[in-house]
Design an enzyme around this catalytic site. Structure first.
Site, PDB file in Angstrom:
ATOM      1  N   GLU A 149     -14.462   9.844  13.854  1.00 34.04           N
ATOM      2  CA  GLU A 149     -14.675  10.256  12.392  1.00 34.04           C
ATOM      3  C   GLU A 149     -16.235   9.944  12.100  1.00 34.04           C
ATOM      4  OE1 GLU A 149     -12.193  11.566  10.105  1.00 34.04           O
ATOM      5  OE2 GLU A 149     -14.153  11.654   9.201  1.00 34.04           O
ATOM      6  N   ASN A 204     -23.753   6.385  15.032  1.00 31.49           N
ATOM      7  CA  ASN A 204     -23.980   5.107  13.780  1.00 31.49           C
ATOM      8  C   ASN A 204     -25.149   4.572  14.270  1.00 31.49           C
ATOM      9  OD1 ASN A 204     -21.943   6.067  11.997  1.00 31.49           O
ATOM     10  ND2 ASN A 204     -20.787   4.330  12.686  1.00 31.49           N
ATOM     11  N   LEU A 215     -33.921   7.693   5.813  1.00 34.35           N
ATOM     12  CA  LEU A 215     -35.189   6.921   5.642  1.00 34.35           C
ATOM     13  C   LEU A 215     -35.769   6.268   4.484  1.00 34.35           C
ATOM     14  CD1 LEU A 215     -37.993   9.662   7.668  1.00 34.35           C
ATOM     15  CD2 LEU A 215     -36.853   7.248   8.445  1.00 34.35           C
ATOM     16  N   GLU A 266     -18.385   6.309   3.299  1.00 29.67           N
ATOM     17  CA  GLU A 266     -17.365   5.868   2.234  1.00 29.67           C
ATOM     18  C   GLU A 266     -18.098   6.269   0.917  1.00 29.67           C
ATOM     19  OE1 GLU A 266     -16.655   1.985   1.935  1.00 29.67           O
ATOM     20  OE2 GLU A 266     -15.946   1.576   4.239  1.00 29.67           O
ATOM     21  N   CYS A 295     -19.094  -0.151   8.757  1.00 31.42           N
ATOM     22  CA  CYS A 295     -19.175   0.697  10.084  1.00 31.42           C
ATOM     23  C   CYS A 295     -20.596   0.072  10.828  1.00 31.42           C
ATOM     24  CB  CYS A 295     -19.432   1.968   9.718  1.00 31.42           C
ATOM     25  SG  CYS A 295     -18.161   2.530   8.750  1.00 31.42           S
ATOM     26  N   LYS A 302     -19.760   8.719  18.902  1.00 35.06           N
ATOM     27  CA  LYS A 302     -19.510   8.106  17.469  1.00 35.06           C
ATOM     28  C   LYS A 302     -20.370   6.810  17.370  1.00 35.06           C
ATOM     29  CE  LYS A 302     -17.883   6.032  13.911  1.00 35.06           C
ATOM     30  NZ  LYS A 302     -17.789   6.578  12.488  1.00 35.06           N
ATOM     31  N   LEU A 329     -16.984  10.408   8.569  1.00 31.82           N
ATOM     32  CA  LEU A 329     -17.218  10.160   6.927  1.00 31.82           C
ATOM     33  C   LEU A 329     -17.787   9.111   6.439  1.00 31.82           C
ATOM     34  CD1 LEU A 329     -14.617   8.129   5.865  1.00 31.82           C
ATOM     35  CD2 LEU A 329     -13.294  10.223   6.302  1.00 31.82           C
ATOM     36  N   LYS A 349       0.803  -1.315  -0.030  1.00 30.34           N
ATOM     37  CA  LYS A 349       0.193  -0.012  -0.024  1.00 30.34           C
ATOM     38  C   LYS A 349       0.850   1.332   0.061  1.00 30.34           C
ATOM     39  CE  LYS A 349      -4.243  -0.021   2.477  1.00 30.34           C
ATOM     40  NZ  LYS A 349      -4.675   0.228   4.113  1.00 30.34           N
ATOM     41  N   LYS A 400     -22.787  -0.233  -0.954  1.00 28.88           N
ATOM     42  CA  LYS A 400     -23.564   0.820  -1.522  1.00 28.88           C
ATOM     43  C   LYS A 400     -23.142   1.693  -2.685  1.00 28.88           C
ATOM     44  CE  LYS A 400     -21.343   4.664   0.997  1.00 28.88           C
ATOM     45  NZ  LYS A 400     -21.464   5.796   1.876  1.00 28.88           N
TER      46      LYS A 400
END
Ligand code: UGA
Length: 442
Positions: free
Chosen positions: A146, A210, A252, A150, A262, A206, A148, A35, A322
């Site tokens: 965090e 979620n 919704l 994806e 997540c 956090k 954010l 990476k 997604k």
């Protein structure tokens, strides 16, 4: 400022690139050398809109990547951004985080002052444990979760709704000054709200965020089932509800449930935290159960229509969890394909994201010794995918589906049936072409 970022996954890479664009001197460290080699050449290992452009602009200038922790010795603020995947028992696995902390400990200078900021999603109490690990060092620990998404990660970095900072001592003005007025100065200038609190509260913000979003989705998914029975339209129900500002329209959208790296792991990890504190997590557990059952409910719809699924072929449109991502983790599309295959169905899979198709190919070929490899084929062209199928199943909420030539699709399929697991298509338009259309609650 001199900033270190440990971990170059979604959270770490965006943080490193974002902070470099704020003109900080950034060192990104990761133990994955392949990476690092890619990143040094300005190649992003992630499919994320706009990321490679900003990466290329800063790499080897004020953004350096390395596998060598020693480079972190001369930094002021170090962000921990390693993964905290789900363990077998549902808990968050903190081994990557603690390994990173131990590696860091080996290189930090006991005489220097450091700020170590956790961005990884960690259960309540983890930052206190980190503080213990760094006993004897001049280290301040901060929790900075965090938020954010994806696929929109870079956009979310530059446009945060809030910055949450958990301190050991909430009144630490020096620490506040470094983080608010220096590290995150551009956000302060844009009047982004800063929530400054203790470590435990920040960690919980956090998980609660979620779990709440996941609950919103599970709630509307449950309502969608009733809509199916009573001839109501869940899209309109959501619209009518969402116009109330206390409710809001986001999250919704009914469908086949939430997936990704997540929500599934964080909801399960939050359940564990309740249980460890001897509290029954009634609502959050229900959120999870509704999500699991939602896919079964959708599969039943398909089975009820065909009666016998054996030897049928379906086009499954959507492989990642997604749209606009190559991430297959807890993807509803992949889960559905696996369930269909167990029922001796043949699947032709497609996703708009090339890397998602590649990932799906390797995912299924890894299972070649099982039944999977023989019954799944992943194709690069949507029209090829739908050719001669008994039905089309949509599993991601990608608006691009609406711009496809459905007349042409109608001429290619064997049977004109669509199961829209994301309620993304315009039902009337589709039905006018002779398709039988099944959504979720519409
Ligand atoms: C989620 C949160 O939205 C971020 O705020 C958070 O930072 C991130 O997790 C994280 O913890 O790192 P993400 O997993 O990227 O972000 O994806 P979302 O856009 O939230 O979607 C999650 C799942 O919910 C997807 O499978 C999506 O299809 C589904 N979903 C979303 C619905 O079924 N209905 C909706 O109305 C919205």
């Amino acid at each position: 400022m001199k900033v270190g970022v440990i971990g170059t996954g979604y959270v770490g890479l965006i943080q490193a690139v974002g902070l470099a664009s704020f003109n900080h001197e950034v060192i990104g460290v990761d133990i994955d050398t392949s990476k690092i080699e890619k990143l040094k050449r300005g190649i992003s290992p992630l499919h994320e809109e706009g990321l490679e452009e900003v990466l290329k602009k800063h790499v080897n200038k004020n953004l350096i990547f390395s596998a060598d922790y020693n480079l972190l010795k001369n930094t002021d603020v170090i962000f921990l951004c390693v993964g905290t995947p789900q363990d077998k028992d549902g808990k968050a696995n903190l081994s990557f985080l603690f390994d990173a902390a131990e590696n860091l400990k080996r290189v930090l200078d006991k005489k220097e002052e450091y700020i170590i900021v956790t961005k990884s999603t960690v259960p309540v109490g983890t930052n206190r444990k980190l503080k213990e690990i760094f006993k004897g060092f001049n280290v301040k620990v901060v929790s900075n979760p965090e938020f954010l998404r994806e696929g929109k990660a870079l956009y979310d970095f530059y446009n945060p709704d809030r910055i949450v900072l958990g301190f050991e001592n909430e009144k630490d003005e020096k620490l506040k000054d470094i983080l608010v007025n220096s590290i995150y100065k551009p956000f302060k200038e844009k009047n982004v709200p800063f929530v400054i609190t203790n470590l435990e509260t920040a960690e919980l913000i956090k998980y609660a965020s979620n779990a709440f979003l996941a609950t919103k989705i599970s709630f509307i998914n449950e309502i969608a089932k009733l809509c199916d029975k009573v001839n109501a339209n869940v899209k309109k129900v959501a619209e009518g509800m969402g116009l109330d500002p206390r409710i809001g329209k986001a999250f919704l959208n009914a469908g086949i449930g939430w997936g990704g790296s997540c929500f599934p792991k964080d909801v399960k990890a939050l359940i564990k935290q309740f249980e460890e504190n001897n509290i029954e997590p009634i609502l959050i557990k229900a959120t999870d159960i509704v999500n699991e059952k939602q896919l079964e409910y959708f599969l039943e719809k398909i089975e009820n229509y065909y009666k016998d699924l054996k030897e049928r072929t379906f086009a499954v449109l959507g492989l990642a969890f997604k749209p606009n991502t190559d991430d297959l983790r807890e993807s509803r599309g992949i889960k559905l394909i696996e369930k269909l295959i167990e029922k001796k169905v043949k699947v032709k899979g497609f996703d708009y994201v090339e890397k998602a198709r590649e990932n799906a190919r390797s995912y299924f070929s890894l299972k070649e010794n099982l039944i999977y490899g023989y019954n799944v084929v992943i194709l690069d062209d949507l029209y090829e995918t739908v050719k001669k199928v008994d039905g089309i199943i949509i599993t991601v909420e990608d608006d691009k589906f609406n711009s496809e030539n459905w007349q042409k699709i109608a001429s290619l399929v064997k049977e004109k049936v669509i199961f829209d697991g994301r309620n993304i298509l315009n039902k009337e338009n589709i039905e006018s072409l002779g398709f039988k259309y099944f959504g979720v609650g519409i």
